[in-house]
Enzyme design. Structure first.
Site, mmCIF file in Angstrom:
data_model
loop_
_atom_site.group_PDB
_atom_site.id
_atom_site.type_symbol
_atom_site.label_atom_id
_atom_site.label_comp_id
_atom_site.label_asym_id
_atom_site.label_seq_id
_atom_site.Cartn_x
_atom_site.Cartn_y
_atom_site.Cartn_z
ATOM 1 N N CYS A 220 125.131 -13.254 -88.954
ATOM 2 C CA CYS A 220 124.621 -13.871 -90.195
ATOM 3 C C CYS A 220 124.813 -15.389 -90.097
ATOM 4 C CB CYS A 220 125.399 -13.337 -91.408
ATOM 5 S SG CYS A 220 125.014 -14.256 -92.937
ATOM 6 N N TYR B 38 111.521 -1.284 -87.959
ATOM 7 C CA TYR B 38 110.959 -2.478 -88.627
ATOM 8 C C TYR B 38 110.695 -3.585 -87.618
ATOM 9 C CZ TYR B 38 111.442 0.023 -92.865
ATOM 10 O OH TYR B 38 111.278 0.997 -93.822
ATOM 11 N N HIS C 80 109.484 -4.286 -103.110
ATOM 12 C CA HIS C 80 110.040 -3.397 -102.081
ATOM 13 C C HIS C 80 110.537 -4.186 -100.873
ATOM 14 C CE1 HIS C 80 107.605 0.302 -103.671
ATOM 15 N NE2 HIS C 80 108.565 -0.072 -104.485
ATOM 16 N N GLY D 48 94.958 -0.551 -104.510
ATOM 17 C CA GLY D 48 95.353 0.023 -103.221
ATOM 18 C C GLY D 48 96.705 0.683 -103.190
ATOM 19 N N THR D 49 96.998 1.476 -104.227
ATOM 20 C CA THR D 49 98.254 2.220 -104.187
ATOM 21 C C THR D 49 98.017 3.660 -104.622
ATOM 22 O OG1 THR D 49 100.536 2.352 -104.998
ATOM 23 C CG2 THR D 49 98.914 1.389 -106.508
ATOM 24 N N ASN E 165 104.083 -4.182 -101.048
ATOM 25 C CA ASN E 165 103.917 -4.394 -99.601
ATOM 26 C C ASN E 165 105.000 -5.315 -99.048
ATOM 27 O OD1 ASN E 165 101.644 -2.857 -99.925
ATOM 28 N ND2 ASN E 165 100.236 -4.603 -99.994
ATOM 29 N N VAL E 166 105.372 -5.065 -97.818
ATOM 30 C CA VAL E 166 106.395 -5.901 -97.177
ATOM 31 C C VAL E 166 105.736 -6.948 -96.277
ATOM 32 C CG1 VAL E 166 108.161 -4.107 -97.341
ATOM 33 C CG2 VAL E 166 106.721 -4.204 -95.285
HETATM 34 C C1 BV8 Z 1 114.629 3.932 -107.099
HETATM 35 C C2 BV8 Z 1 110.087 0.666 -98.161
HETATM 36 C C3 BV8 Z 1 116.563 4.170 -108.396
HETATM 37 C C4 BV8 Z 1 109.916 1.024 -96.797
HETATM 38 C C5 BV8 Z 1 109.299 2.016 -99.925
HETATM 39 C C6 BV8 Z 1 111.270 12.407 -107.907
HETATM 40 C C7 BV8 Z 1 110.257 12.079 -108.770
HETATM 41 C C8 BV8 Z 1 109.919 10.751 -109.023
HETATM 42 C C9 BV8 Z 1 110.628 9.717 -108.402
HETATM 43 C C10 BV8 Z 1 111.630 10.050 -107.532
HETATM 44 C C11 BV8 Z 1 111.966 11.375 -107.278
HETATM 45 N N1 BV8 Z 1 112.976 11.366 -106.395
HETATM 46 C C12 BV8 Z 1 113.298 10.095 -106.089
HETATM 47 C C13 BV8 Z 1 112.498 9.282 -106.791
HETATM 48 C C14 BV8 Z 1 112.511 7.817 -106.775
HETATM 49 C C15 BV8 Z 1 111.803 7.303 -105.529
HETATM 50 C C16 BV8 Z 1 110.367 7.802 -105.503
HETATM 51 O O1 BV8 Z 1 109.531 7.318 -106.238
HETATM 52 N N2 BV8 Z 1 110.108 8.784 -104.630
HETATM 53 C C17 BV8 Z 1 108.749 9.321 -104.575
HETATM 54 C C18 BV8 Z 1 108.273 9.352 -103.128
HETATM 55 C C19 BV8 Z 1 108.769 10.714 -105.184
HETATM 56 N N3 BV8 Z 1 111.818 5.876 -105.676
HETATM 57 C C20 BV8 Z 1 112.850 5.174 -105.184
HETATM 58 O O2 BV8 Z 1 113.768 5.640 -104.538
HETATM 59 C C21 BV8 Z 1 112.856 3.701 -105.527
HETATM 60 N N4 BV8 Z 1 114.147 3.347 -106.010
HETATM 61 O O3 BV8 Z 1 114.024 4.694 -107.816
HETATM 62 O O4 BV8 Z 1 115.891 3.558 -107.297
HETATM 63 C C22 BV8 Z 1 117.787 3.398 -108.563
HETATM 64 C C23 BV8 Z 1 117.946 2.684 -109.728
HETATM 65 C C24 BV8 Z 1 119.112 1.981 -109.894
HETATM 66 C C25 BV8 Z 1 120.090 1.971 -108.899
HETATM 67 C C26 BV8 Z 1 119.890 2.679 -107.712
HETATM 68 C C27 BV8 Z 1 118.733 3.400 -107.528
HETATM 69 C C28 BV8 Z 1 112.589 2.861 -104.293
HETATM 70 C C29 BV8 Z 1 111.128 2.950 -103.965
HETATM 71 C C30 BV8 Z 1 110.814 2.028 -102.782
HETATM 72 C C31 BV8 Z 1 110.915 2.801 -101.524
HETATM 73 N N5 BV8 Z 1 110.491 1.999 -100.413
HETATM 74 N N6 BV8 Z 1 109.023 1.305 -98.869
HETATM 75 C C32 BV8 Z 1 108.718 0.366 -96.229
HETATM 76 O O5 BV8 Z 1 107.893 -0.196 -96.995
HETATM 77 O O6 BV8 Z 1 108.631 0.441 -95.015
HETATM 78 S S1 BV8 Z 1 108.065 2.888 -100.644
HETATM 79 C C33 BV8 Z 1 106.618 2.833 -99.778
HETATM 80 O O7 BV8 Z 1 105.641 3.441 -100.647
HETATM 81 C C34 BV8 Z 1 106.066 1.444 -99.505
HETATM 82 O O8 BV8 Z 1 106.840 0.415 -100.047
HETATM 83 C C35 BV8 Z 1 104.726 1.458 -100.214
HETATM 84 O O9 BV8 Z 1 104.386 0.222 -100.663
HETATM 85 C C36 BV8 Z 1 105.029 2.393 -101.326
HETATM 86 C C37 BV8 Z 1 103.845 2.910 -102.075
HETATM 87 O O10 BV8 Z 1 102.885 3.338 -101.151
HETATM 88 P P1 BV8 Z 1 101.410 2.699 -101.308
HETATM 89 O O11 BV8 Z 1 101.529 1.224 -101.220
HETATM 90 O O12 BV8 Z 1 100.785 3.278 -102.528
HETATM 91 O O13 BV8 Z 1 100.710 3.194 -99.986
HETATM 92 P P2 BV8 Z 1 100.016 4.605 -99.744
HETATM 93 O O14 BV8 Z 1 99.730 4.722 -98.296
HETATM 94 O O15 BV8 Z 1 100.834 5.674 -100.436
HETATM 95 O O16 BV8 Z 1 98.635 4.509 -100.546
HETATM 96 C C38 BV8 Z 1 97.656 3.578 -100.142
HETATM 97 C C39 BV8 Z 1 96.498 3.739 -101.120
HETATM 98 O O17 BV8 Z 1 95.496 2.759 -100.792
HETATM 99 C C40 BV8 Z 1 95.827 5.099 -101.032
HETATM 100 O O18 BV8 Z 1 95.655 5.612 -102.334
HETATM 101 C C41 BV8 Z 1 94.461 4.800 -100.385
HETATM 102 O O19 BV8 Z 1 93.432 5.624 -100.907
HETATM 103 C C42 BV8 Z 1 94.238 3.373 -100.808
HETATM 104 N N7 BV8 Z 1 93.397 2.600 -99.872
HETATM 105 C C43 BV8 Z 1 93.383 2.654 -98.515
HETATM 106 N N8 BV8 Z 1 92.467 1.757 -98.042
HETATM 107 C C44 BV8 Z 1 91.941 1.118 -99.129
HETATM 108 C C45 BV8 Z 1 92.522 1.660 -100.295
HETATM 109 N N9 BV8 Z 1 92.182 1.255 -101.538
HETATM 110 C C46 BV8 Z 1 91.240 0.289 -101.642
HETATM 111 N N10 BV8 Z 1 90.641 -0.280 -100.570
HETATM 112 C C47 BV8 Z 1 90.960 0.113 -99.312
HETATM 113 N N11 BV8 Z 1 90.334 -0.460 -98.258
#
Ligand code: BV8
Length: 244
Positions: free
Chosen positions: A137, A57, A110, A177-178, A93-94
């Site tokens: 801290c 980071y 996030h 954009g997600t 986004n961060v």
């Molecule tokens: C939680 C931090 C519970 C780091 C991130 C199985 C099935 C379903 C869910 C799960 C599972 N197993 C586990 C889970 C839950 C898990 C999850 O969803 N996993 C997925 C991968 C299967 N989720 C979690 O763990 C979450 N927490 O559920 O907790 C809980 C509840 C109570 C108590 C305790 C626990 C936590 C999720 C957060 C994780 N952290 N990031 C960092 O950011 O460095 S996630 C990471 O993905 C980023 O934050 C990012 O924001 C996020 C989503 O990605 P996108 O933003 O969509 O980015 P991506 O590249 O994927 O897509 C970009 C899009 O833009 C594309 O579609 C592209 O076409 C488009 N694009 C590109 N250019 C353009 C555009 N569109 C328009 N114009 C353009 N120019």
């Protein structure tokens, strides 16, 4: 889009910052391609190797600090400023490009790159400087307990009470954009729809949850979003005139 919306909720992902030059996560040259998610964005990874996760980071900070908002961020800030109804942004986004564009009501579910949280006292340290296992801290003066204020996989999201309130209240839900693969954010559209909102997807291509949206506008959001915002503002203005 032929009505005056009272409450617009916008969910953004990495794609909204792509035209500011920031890498997305899952596109071809995405952030995750050079690193395994489980090595940098999980709570186990942080407990196992905090130095490595801090370095990942810290490396991102200069680029995100220098990044400039693009026309999509600016369009959303203009909508919040000029629209008669309420406008809120929930971002995955961060980066801080929504704030740099002038948006005020932004919820970073996030986390944020320029924040660290003390695992001893829970206080947030706002800084663009590098944070690591030696950082003291400023609130409780304990060293070595700072964690990037980033929500790792397996951690619960930030601002979920506010998000639940916004999902219930919105009558227009716009996703920009997600890829729609990370939950619970990818499920927000379902909640908005359940509460009666019209749902629009703005993306380069269909996201994993595209079937949940009423409308789809595919293309670069730096172009598609400003056009949509101008349409919204124009139709609201016409409604105002007709009501006068
Ligand atoms: C939680 C931090 C519970 C780091 C991130 C199985 C099935 C379903 C869910 C799960 C599972 N197993 C586990 C889970 C839950 C898990 C999850 O969803 N996993 C997925 C991968 C299967 N989720 C979690 O763990 C979450 N927490 O559920 O907790 C809980 C509840 C109570 C108590 C305790 C626990 C936590 C999720 C957060 C994780 N952290 N990031 C960092 O950011 O460095 S996630 C990471 O993905 C980023 O934050 C990012 O924001 C996020 C989503 O990605 P996108 O933003 O969509 O980015 P991506 O590249 O994927 O897509 C970009 C899009 O833009 C594309 O579609 C592209 O076409 C488009 N694009 C590109 N250019 C353009 C555009 N569109 C328009 N114009 C353009 N120019």
């Amino acid at each position: 889009m032929n009505k005056q919306y009272k409450h617009i909720l916008v969910l953004t992902g990495a794609g909204v910052s792509a035209e500011s030059g920031l890498a997305t996560f899952r596109d071809a040259e995405g952030l995750w391609n050079n690193h395994k998610v489980e090595d940098v964005a999980t709570i186990d990874a942080f407990e196992r190797n905090p130095e490595y996760v801090h370095a990942f980071y810290n490396e991102m900070k200069p680029e995100l600090s220098a990044a400039k908002p693009n026309s999509a961020h600016l369009a959303l800030a203009k909508l919040e400023k000029e629209y008669t109804g309420e406008v809120n942004i929930v971002t995955q986004n961060v980066d801080t490009l929504h704030e740099k564009a002038g948006s005020r009501k932004v919820y970073h579910i996030h986390g944020q790159i320029n924040q660290a949280v003390c695992l001893n006292c829970g206080q947030i340290l706002e800084t663009w400087d590098a944070v690591d296992t030696q950082t003291v801290c400023p609130h409780c003066h304990i060293a070595g307990m700072m964690k990037p204020n980033i929500v790792f996989f397996g951690e619960s999201l930030l601002y979920m009470n506010e998000v639940e309130r916004l999902l219930k209240a919105c009558d227009l839900f716009i996703s920009v954009g997600t890829s729609g693969v990370v939950y619970p954010a990818a499920g927000f559209v379902q909640a908005a729809k359940y509460h009666g909102a019209e749902t629009w997807e703005f993306n380069l291509e269909a996201g994993a949850n595209n079937y949940l949206f009423d409308k789809h506008i595919y293309g670069k959001c730096g172009t598609t979003l400003p056009a949509f915002v101008d349409e919204l503002l124009k139709s609201a203005e016409e409604k105002e005139k007709n009501n006068d």
